[in-house]
Motif scaffolding. Structure first.
Motif, PDB file in Angstrom:
ATOM      1  N   THR A 130     -13.032  -2.021  -6.818  1.00  0.00           N
ATOM      2  CA  THR A 130     -13.011  -1.565  -8.198  1.00  0.00           C
ATOM      3  C   THR A 130     -11.779  -2.049  -8.930  1.00  0.00           C
ATOM      4  O   THR A 130     -11.509  -1.632 -10.034  1.00  0.00           O
ATOM      5  CB  THR A 130     -13.065  -0.028  -8.227  1.00  0.00           C
ATOM      6  N   GLN A 139     -13.005  -0.634   0.739  1.00  0.00           N
ATOM      7  CA  GLN A 139     -12.847  -0.901  -0.693  1.00  0.00           C
ATOM      8  C   GLN A 139     -11.721  -1.890  -0.960  1.00  0.00           C
ATOM      9  O   GLN A 139     -11.758  -2.616  -1.937  1.00  0.00           O
ATOM     10  CB  GLN A 139     -12.568   0.403  -1.455  1.00  0.00           C
ATOM     11  N   HIS A 140     -10.722  -1.921  -0.096  1.00  0.00           N
ATOM     12  CA  HIS A 140      -9.652  -2.896  -0.282  1.00  0.00           C
ATOM     13  C   HIS A 140     -10.103  -4.279   0.199  1.00  0.00           C
ATOM     14  O   HIS A 140      -9.916  -5.274  -0.506  1.00  0.00           O
ATOM     15  CB  HIS A 140      -8.365  -2.462   0.424  1.00  0.00           C
ATOM     16  N   SER A 159      -2.767  -1.665  -3.158  1.00  0.00           N
ATOM     17  CA  SER A 159      -3.963  -0.877  -2.861  1.00  0.00           C
ATOM     18  C   SER A 159      -4.106   0.200  -3.926  1.00  0.00           C
ATOM     19  O   SER A 159      -3.183   0.465  -4.699  1.00  0.00           O
ATOM     20  CB  SER A 159      -3.834  -0.213  -1.492  1.00  0.00           C
ATOM     21  N   ARG A 160      -5.263   0.814  -3.925  1.00  0.00           N
ATOM     22  CA  ARG A 160      -5.483   1.913  -4.865  1.00  0.00           C
ATOM     23  C   ARG A 160      -4.451   3.028  -4.645  1.00  0.00           C
ATOM     24  O   ARG A 160      -3.923   3.601  -5.602  1.00  0.00           O
ATOM     25  CB  ARG A 160      -6.882   2.489  -4.680  1.00  0.00           C
ATOM     26  N   SER A 168      -3.877   0.072   4.933  1.00  0.00           N
ATOM     27  CA  SER A 168      -4.665   0.350   6.136  1.00  0.00           C
ATOM     28  C   SER A 168      -5.904  -0.537   6.254  1.00  0.00           C
ATOM     29  O   SER A 168      -6.398  -0.760   7.353  1.00  0.00           O
ATOM     30  CB  SER A 168      -5.070   1.826   6.164  1.00  0.00           C
ATOM     31  N   LEU A 195       7.518  -1.922   8.058  1.00  0.00           N
ATOM     32  CA  LEU A 195       7.623  -2.872   6.955  1.00  0.00           C
ATOM     33  C   LEU A 195       9.043  -2.955   6.397  1.00  0.00           C
ATOM     34  O   LEU A 195       9.450  -3.981   5.864  1.00  0.00           O
ATOM     35  CB  LEU A 195       6.604  -2.539   5.860  1.00  0.00           C
ATOM     36  N   GLY A 252       0.816  -1.213   0.000  1.00  0.00           N
ATOM     37  CA  GLY A 252       0.000   0.000   0.000  1.00  0.00           C
ATOM     38  C   GLY A 252       0.840   1.249   0.000  1.00  0.00           C
ATOM     39  O   GLY A 252       2.040   1.205  -0.293  1.00  0.00           O
ATOM     40  N   ARG A 253       0.196   2.335   0.370  1.00  0.00           N
ATOM     41  CA  ARG A 253       0.873   3.629   0.400  1.00  0.00           C
ATOM     42  C   ARG A 253       2.121   3.572   1.271  1.00  0.00           C
ATOM     43  O   ARG A 253       3.126   4.227   0.978  1.00  0.00           O
ATOM     44  CB  ARG A 253      -0.091   4.702   0.946  1.00  0.00           C
ATOM     45  N   ASN A 281       1.911  -3.830   9.463  1.00  0.00           N
ATOM     46  CA  ASN A 281       1.607  -2.405   9.495  1.00  0.00           C
ATOM     47  C   ASN A 281       2.109  -1.839  10.819  1.00  0.00           C
ATOM     48  O   ASN A 281       2.079  -2.529  11.837  1.00  0.00           O
ATOM     49  CB  ASN A 281       0.080  -2.217   9.383  1.00  0.00           C
ATOM     50  N   ARG A 282       2.549  -0.587  10.801  1.00  0.00           N
ATOM     51  CA  ARG A 282       3.059  -0.043  12.064  1.00  0.00           C
ATOM     52  C   ARG A 282       1.940   0.588  12.898  1.00  0.00           C
ATOM     53  O   ARG A 282       2.167   0.971  14.033  1.00  0.00           O
ATOM     54  CB  ARG A 282       4.188   0.934  11.795  1.00  0.00           C
ATOM     55  N   GLN A 309      -4.153  -3.471  -8.859  1.00  0.00           N
ATOM     56  CA  GLN A 309      -5.082  -3.021  -7.814  1.00  0.00           C
ATOM     57  C   GLN A 309      -6.067  -4.105  -7.396  1.00  0.00           C
ATOM     58  O   GLN A 309      -6.789  -4.671  -8.200  1.00  0.00           O
ATOM     59  CB  GLN A 309      -5.859  -1.792  -8.285  1.00  0.00           C
ATOM     60  N   VAL A 310      -6.081  -4.345  -6.097  1.00  0.00           N
ATOM     61  CA  VAL A 310      -7.016  -5.303  -5.505  1.00  0.00           C
ATOM     62  C   VAL A 310      -8.106  -4.493  -4.812  1.00  0.00           C
ATOM     63  O   VAL A 310      -7.808  -3.530  -4.120  1.00  0.00           O
ATOM     64  CB  VAL A 310      -6.281  -6.193  -4.477  1.00  0.00           C
ATOM     65  N   GLY A 366       1.682  -2.476   4.634  1.00  0.00           N
ATOM     66  CA  GLY A 366       1.509  -1.022   4.555  1.00  0.00           C
ATOM     67  C   GLY A 366       0.194  -0.626   3.918  1.00  0.00           C
ATOM     68  O   GLY A 366       0.108   0.357   3.196  1.00  0.00           O
TER      69      GLY A 366
HETATM   70  C1  LIG Z   1     -14.937   4.725  -5.285  1.00  0.00           C
HETATM   71  C2  LIG Z   1     -13.727   4.204  -4.591  1.00  0.00           C
HETATM   72  C3  LIG Z   1     -13.190   2.993  -4.995  1.00  0.00           C
HETATM   73  C4  LIG Z   1     -12.043   2.494  -4.391  1.00  0.00           C
HETATM   74  N1  LIG Z   1     -11.550   1.293  -4.795  1.00  0.00           N
HETATM   75  C5  LIG Z   1     -10.454   0.795  -4.198  1.00  0.00           C
HETATM   76  C6  LIG Z   1      -9.916  -0.479  -4.578  1.00  0.00           C
HETATM   77  O1  LIG Z   1     -10.414  -1.155  -5.483  1.00  0.00           O
HETATM   78  N2  LIG Z   1      -8.821  -0.923  -3.920  1.00  0.00           N
HETATM   79  C7  LIG Z   1      -8.213  -0.214  -2.902  1.00  0.00           C
HETATM   80  O2  LIG Z   1      -7.214  -0.682  -2.334  1.00  0.00           O
HETATM   81  N3  LIG Z   1      -8.707   0.980  -2.541  1.00  0.00           N
HETATM   82  C8  LIG Z   1      -9.796   1.502  -3.167  1.00  0.00           C
HETATM   83  N4  LIG Z   1     -10.250   2.735  -2.786  1.00  0.00           N
HETATM   84  C9  LIG Z   1      -9.441   3.547  -1.858  1.00  0.00           C
HETATM   85  C10 LIG Z   1      -9.623   3.205  -0.388  1.00  0.00           C
HETATM   86  O3  LIG Z   1     -10.736   3.865   0.127  1.00  0.00           O
HETATM   87  C11 LIG Z   1      -8.361   3.615   0.393  1.00  0.00           C
HETATM   88  O4  LIG Z   1      -8.150   4.978   0.220  1.00  0.00           O
HETATM   89  C12 LIG Z   1      -7.099   2.874  -0.041  1.00  0.00           C
HETATM   90  O5  LIG Z   1      -7.342   1.481  -0.043  1.00  0.00           O
HETATM   91  C13 LIG Z   1      -5.965   3.207   0.890  1.00  0.00           C
HETATM   92  O6  LIG Z   1      -4.775   2.600   0.452  1.00  0.00           O
HETATM   93  P1  LIG Z   1      -3.633   2.267   1.498  1.00  0.00           P
HETATM   94  O7  LIG Z   1      -4.168   1.376   2.548  1.00  0.00           O
HETATM   95  O8  LIG Z   1      -2.455   1.797   0.731  1.00  0.00           O
HETATM   96  O9  LIG Z   1      -3.251   3.707   2.044  1.00  0.00           O
HETATM   97  P2  LIG Z   1      -3.462   4.340   3.495  1.00  0.00           P
HETATM   98  O10 LIG Z   1      -4.860   4.248   3.931  1.00  0.00           O
HETATM   99  O11 LIG Z   1      -2.814   5.664   3.463  1.00  0.00           O
HETATM  100  O12 LIG Z   1      -2.645   3.375   4.423  1.00  0.00           O
HETATM  101  C14 LIG Z   1      -1.252   3.276   4.426  1.00  0.00           C
HETATM  102  C15 LIG Z   1      -0.868   2.367   5.587  1.00  0.00           C
HETATM  103  O13 LIG Z   1       0.518   2.145   5.578  1.00  0.00           O
HETATM  104  C16 LIG Z   1       0.968   2.099   6.906  1.00  0.00           C
HETATM  105  N5  LIG Z   1       2.408   2.415   6.908  1.00  0.00           N
HETATM  106  C17 LIG Z   1       3.006   3.557   6.474  1.00  0.00           C
HETATM  107  N6  LIG Z   1       4.345   3.454   6.583  1.00  0.00           N
HETATM  108  C18 LIG Z   1       4.604   2.239   7.093  1.00  0.00           C
HETATM  109  C19 LIG Z   1       5.797   1.555   7.444  1.00  0.00           C
HETATM  110  N7  LIG Z   1       7.018   2.094   7.263  1.00  0.00           N
HETATM  111  N8  LIG Z   1       5.694   0.313   7.963  1.00  0.00           N
HETATM  112  C20 LIG Z   1       4.474  -0.269   8.144  1.00  0.00           C
HETATM  113  N9  LIG Z   1       3.313   0.340   7.843  1.00  0.00           N
HETATM  114  C21 LIG Z   1       3.377   1.574   7.310  1.00  0.00           C
HETATM  115  C22 LIG Z   1       0.142   3.119   7.641  1.00  0.00           C
HETATM  116  O14 LIG Z   1       0.096   2.819   9.031  1.00  0.00           O
HETATM  117  C23 LIG Z   1      -1.212   2.938   6.957  1.00  0.00           C
HETATM  118  O15 LIG Z   1      -2.030   2.001   7.643  1.00  0.00           O
HETATM  119  C24 LIG Z   1     -11.413   3.235  -3.364  1.00  0.00           C
HETATM  120  C25 LIG Z   1     -11.963   4.447  -2.944  1.00  0.00           C
HETATM  121  C26 LIG Z   1     -13.095   4.927  -3.543  1.00  0.00           C
HETATM  122  C27 LIG Z   1     -13.662   6.227  -3.088  1.00  0.00           C
END
Ligand SMILES: Cc1cc2nc3c(=O)[nH]c(=O)nc-3n(C[C@H](O)[C@H](O)[C@H](O)COP(=O)(O)OP(=O)(O)OC[C@H]3O[C@@H](n4cnc5c(N)ncnc54)[C@H](O)[C@@H]3O)c2cc1C
Lengths: 314, 249
Positions: free
Chosen positions: A244, A263-264, A226-227, A259, A297, A200-201, A278-279, A240-241, A257
């Protein structure tokens, strides 16, 4: 009457989703035909004919189907639809593109991404990002259905069904193919891999994903994202998992990494075992995973790679 | 050039929807409602085309209950010129929606219909393709890129395996994906201005469109629940449990 399954294929290979769709089709009816359309599709037709339970393969080879675009594909399906009580396709971007056109011309409701065939007229499908499972009764004259392929096992191969040609109907007003950019990977397909590791992010960069790749090498895993990771450009869009993106249901899903947004989860909640790294101990991924490791991570991934390498050496 | 944009009022994406305990429906009576996120992206695209001088009129259409006036007001604040609500309390199948939209599309005669690739409530991902088929037009689904030409629109699509670029003869239907653009934040002056823009309400019954289908949801259930998980203290404990307990390695 019989069920028609529309084959998904690219680069001369029948997609694994087609074999899974055949399993779903056989739960609906004992007679299942497969339609293979392409410019050169003989080898794909042979792969489909080998799948157990297939009654016959109908092949249509024409330049109009070189990219299996929705308009000519729908016209082709409609030209033989009278022989079938149902048409099914994998819920891939291909199946999702084509089947609604068929349903609209037949003026029937379509069922998207069924996860279960309950009986001839009753199906189950996820709605609201998989937070609700709907039981749907469908009494349409022709059932038009896409299949959540991870919910069905692939049909095995071993037989050799008849392959028959279907004439190509006249092509309708259609899109013109310009180009494609397909990333071919040596790794297993996301939709059928036994192990998936997604970033992820938190992974932070394309460079960061190299750490995931090393772990994936040890596990023969597919890589997902992740998205947020895709939007940031760390990995290509088809990683992307989610709701959508792609749906996956491996034996082991490792979320790094990520959250754990609704949607994920929608795309990986049917995984047998979910691991979260995740931290943030309060994030939904850590809260809901089967095994949760609260750690950075960038420390955990190299350790994991090393531990897995040792395991293999034993 | 006229662009038609469809917008649906849906449960906000942050809401975790649950079925009613008796399985007769979903518990959304008090849930926050918003414009379907994909439709915002479709609108943003239309507004960008207008700002670039390619489009001169944007018409926003919604089918739903009176609450859908709110999302149409947002559409007007985004930059749509006028809005049409086909008002009904019924929950319609995509095929029924496509019948209504085909009638409106025939009346409005746009060169381009921009739609979200799916609504996040029923997750069907059908209506754009169905509308295109009814009109006999080409379609470009799951768009992450769009360029207007004189007689064609070029669409980059997100597909399994990568991307695909298609040129569609106009008029055409394009369904948009997440990465096409980032919708703008609405500013107060735009919201104020939107109040004076025309919003027509037409009862569905007066349209003479049959919205019946032979498909219906008979039960709504929770997905299978996951067992509570365990916290592992180290990578070695994780590997040990995956090998000996979960038996997935
Ligand atoms: C219409 C719509 C459709 C969507 N469809 C999808 C979809 O199909 N798939 C999808 O995934 N999302 C989808 N999303 C987006 C979804 O809502 C989230 O915004 C997205 O999944 C967040 O991605 P993330 O977890 O990577 O990022 P974040 O929510 O920013 O999470 C990042 C995580 O990384 C952790 N982290 C950061 N640095 C470190 C480190 N050094 N070590 C360990 N952990 C760390 C943080 O603690 C945090 O939990 C959609 C949203 C909308 C509105």
């Amino acid at each position: 009457m019989a069920v028609l399954v529309v084959a998904d294929h690219s680069g001369g290979t029948l997609a694994d989703g087609t074999a899974r769709t055949i399993t779903a089709a056989l739960e609906l009816d004992a007679t299942v035909d497969v339609l293979v359309a392409g410019e050169h599709a003989q080898s794909v037709a042979e792969q489909a004919a080998a799948l157990n339970g297939v009654n016959r393969v109908r092949i249509c080879e024409d330049a109009a189907y070189a990219h299996q675009l929705a308009e000519p594909m729908a016209t082709l399906i409609l030209s033989i639809i009278d022989e079938y009580s149902a048409v099914m396709a994998p819920g891939s971007t291909q199946g999702r593109d084509v089947l609604p056109r068929v349903a609209a011309v037949l003026d029937v409701a379509q069922l998207s991404e069924i996860t279960r065939v309950i009986d001839k007229n009753t199906f189950e499908r996820p709605i609201y990002a998989g937070n609700v499972m709907a039981t749907v009764a469908c009494d349409e004259s022709t059932q038009v259905i896409t299949v959540r392929t991870t919910a069905f096992e692939p049909a095995a191969s071993g037989q050799s069904a008849l392959i028959e040609a279907v004439p190509a109907p006249e092509t309708p007003v259609a899109a013109r193919f310009v180009e494609e950019s397909v990333v071919r990977s040596e790794r297993p397909e996301l939709g059928s891999a036994k192990v998936v590791i997604s970033g992820g992010r938190g992974v932070g960069s394309a460079e960061g994903f190299k750490l995931l790749e090393k772990v994936a090498d040890e596990l023969n895993a597919a890589i997902g994202a992740s998205r947020a990771a895709v939007d940031a450009g760390y990995v290509p869009n088809d990683y992307q998992v989610g709701q959508t993106g792609k749906a996956v249901a491996p034996d082991l899903y490792i979320a790094v990494g990520i959250s754990g947004a609704i949607q994920h989860w929608a795309g990986m909640k049917d995984s047998k075992v979910v691991v979260a790294i995740n931290r943030d101990e309060d994030c939904p991924m850590i809260q809901t995973a089967d095994y949760a490791l609260v750690a950075d991570l960038f420390d955990a991934l190299p350790e994991l790679e090393e531990g897995l390498a040792q395991l293999k050496a034993q | 050039m006229k662009i038609l944009v469809t917008v649906k009022r849906a449960v906000d994406y942050t809401v975790r929807v649950r079925p009613l305990t008796d399985g007769s429906g979903v518990d959304i009576a008090n849930a926050k409602m918003s414009m379907n996120p994909f439709d915002e992206i479709a609108l943003e695209q239309a507004v960008q085309l207008k700002e670039a001088g390619v489009a001169d009129e944007i018409v926003a259409v919604s089918i739903g209950n009176s609450g859908s006036q709110d999302v149409l007001r947002s559409a007007l604040a985004f930059g749509a010129d006028r809005a049409l609500l086909v008002q009904t309390d019924a929950v319609l199948e995509p095929v029924a929606v496509s019948r209504i939209l085909a009638k409106i599309t025939a009346d409005e005669a746009p060169q381009l219909v921009l739609m979200g690739k799916q609504a996040i409530d029923d997750d069907a991902s059908q209506t754009p393709q169905m509308l295109a088929a009814r009109m006999g037009w080409a379609q470009g689904t799951f768009a992450c890129g769009l360029t207007m030409g004189d007689a064609e629109v070029t669409v980059v699509r997100e597909v399994d395996g990568g991307t695909q670029t298609l040129a569609l003869p106009l008029p055409a239907v394009v369904s948009v994906d997440l990465r096409l653009n980032e919708p703008r934040y609405l500013k107060l002056p735009d919201i104020m201005k939107a109040k004076r823009k025309p919003l027509e309400v037409q009862p569905l019954e007066e349209m003479g469109v049959d919205v019946g289908t032979k498909t219906r949801i008979t039960h709504y259930a929770e997905p299978p629940e996951r067992k509570p998980g365990v916290r592992v203290q180290s990578v070695s404990e994780l590997i040990d449990r995956l090998v000996n307990e979960a038996k997935v390695l």
